[in-house]
Design an enzyme around this catalytic site. Structure first.
Site: not given
Length: 233
Positions: A106-108, A126
């Site tokens: 998730i995300c970074t 991302t």
């Protein structure tokens, strides 16, 4: 029962960490009793203990260590403050992938997967604010900055929390995912991609934006709405 291990790196994003747990929280939610037993969840860290977060004044205490990855069906890496991940954590991700575990970020969290080599030759995404950095630091990764999430089989990446409900649907079918979305008061699928979240400056001019095709397309939309969009975004 499906077992999830959520790897909490130092400098963790509390938002993406919290967002990765609702699909597993049914066993503790009395109002969602009919979903009990679908997931078992373990939040783990390198050696357990205190884990810092990106939220000022918030620190987590994690009891499980990387050993939780040894028998997890799915390993989720939430967002964290960008930087080199510990070599032991990267090796644990590689070992989990080799034995057949599903790996998701998730995300970074995608940066940890990329550092482990799990995104080489794969499409990945991302959060839009970090897409250029992911592409620059890991040129073997095919970064798609517009996608909300990407399913590459046993390796999945996402910009935000949309992936969690997608995984519920993949594991247990759309009816179950719809019920979970209703419980969370959130849409099952968000229309469009990340382009809709691009910041716009005063007077209709686009603010500084990464050098990706998504950035060029977004600038085209903001400055010249009638202009034909590029064939590929």
């Amino acid at each position: 029962m499906h077992t999830d291990a959520i790897h909490c790196a130092d400098g963790a994003s509390a938002t993406s960490l919290a967002g990765s747990t609702p699909r597993c929280a049914w066993a503790k939610a009395p109002s969602a009793a009919r979903f009990n037993g679908r997931y078992a969840m373990t939040v783990c860290a390198l050696d357990g203990g205190s884990v810092s977060t990106t939220t000022v004044g918030l620190e987590l205490t994690v009891t499980a260590t990387l050993d939780a990855l040894d028998d997890a069906d799915t390993v989720i890496v939430p967002g964290f403050r960008r930087g080199p991940a510990p070599p032991r954590a990267l090796e644990a991700l590689r070992l989990a992938h080799r034995r057949g575990a599903r790996i998701a970020s998730i995300c970074t969290g995608a940066f940890a997967l990329a550092q482990a080599g799990l995104l080489d030759g794969r499409r990945a995404t991302t959060h839009w604010a970090h897409a250029d950095a992911l592409a620059d630091e890991h040129p073997r990764v095919l970064v798609d900055a517009n996608a909300l999430y990407i399913d590459e089989g046993e390796v999945l990446t996402s910009a935000g929390l949309d992936l969690c409900l997608y995984l519920v649907g993949r594991d247990h079918g759309q009816d179950v995912a719809i019920q979970r979305a209703r419980h969370m008061i959130t849409p099952l699928h968000r229309a469009g991609g990340q382009a809709q979240f691009i910041p716009v400056g005063v007077g209709g001019e686009a603010t500084s934006w990464p050098r990706s095709p998504l950035g060029r397309a977004a600038t085209c939309i903001v400055r010249s709405p009638s202009r034909t969009l590029p064939d590929r975004v």
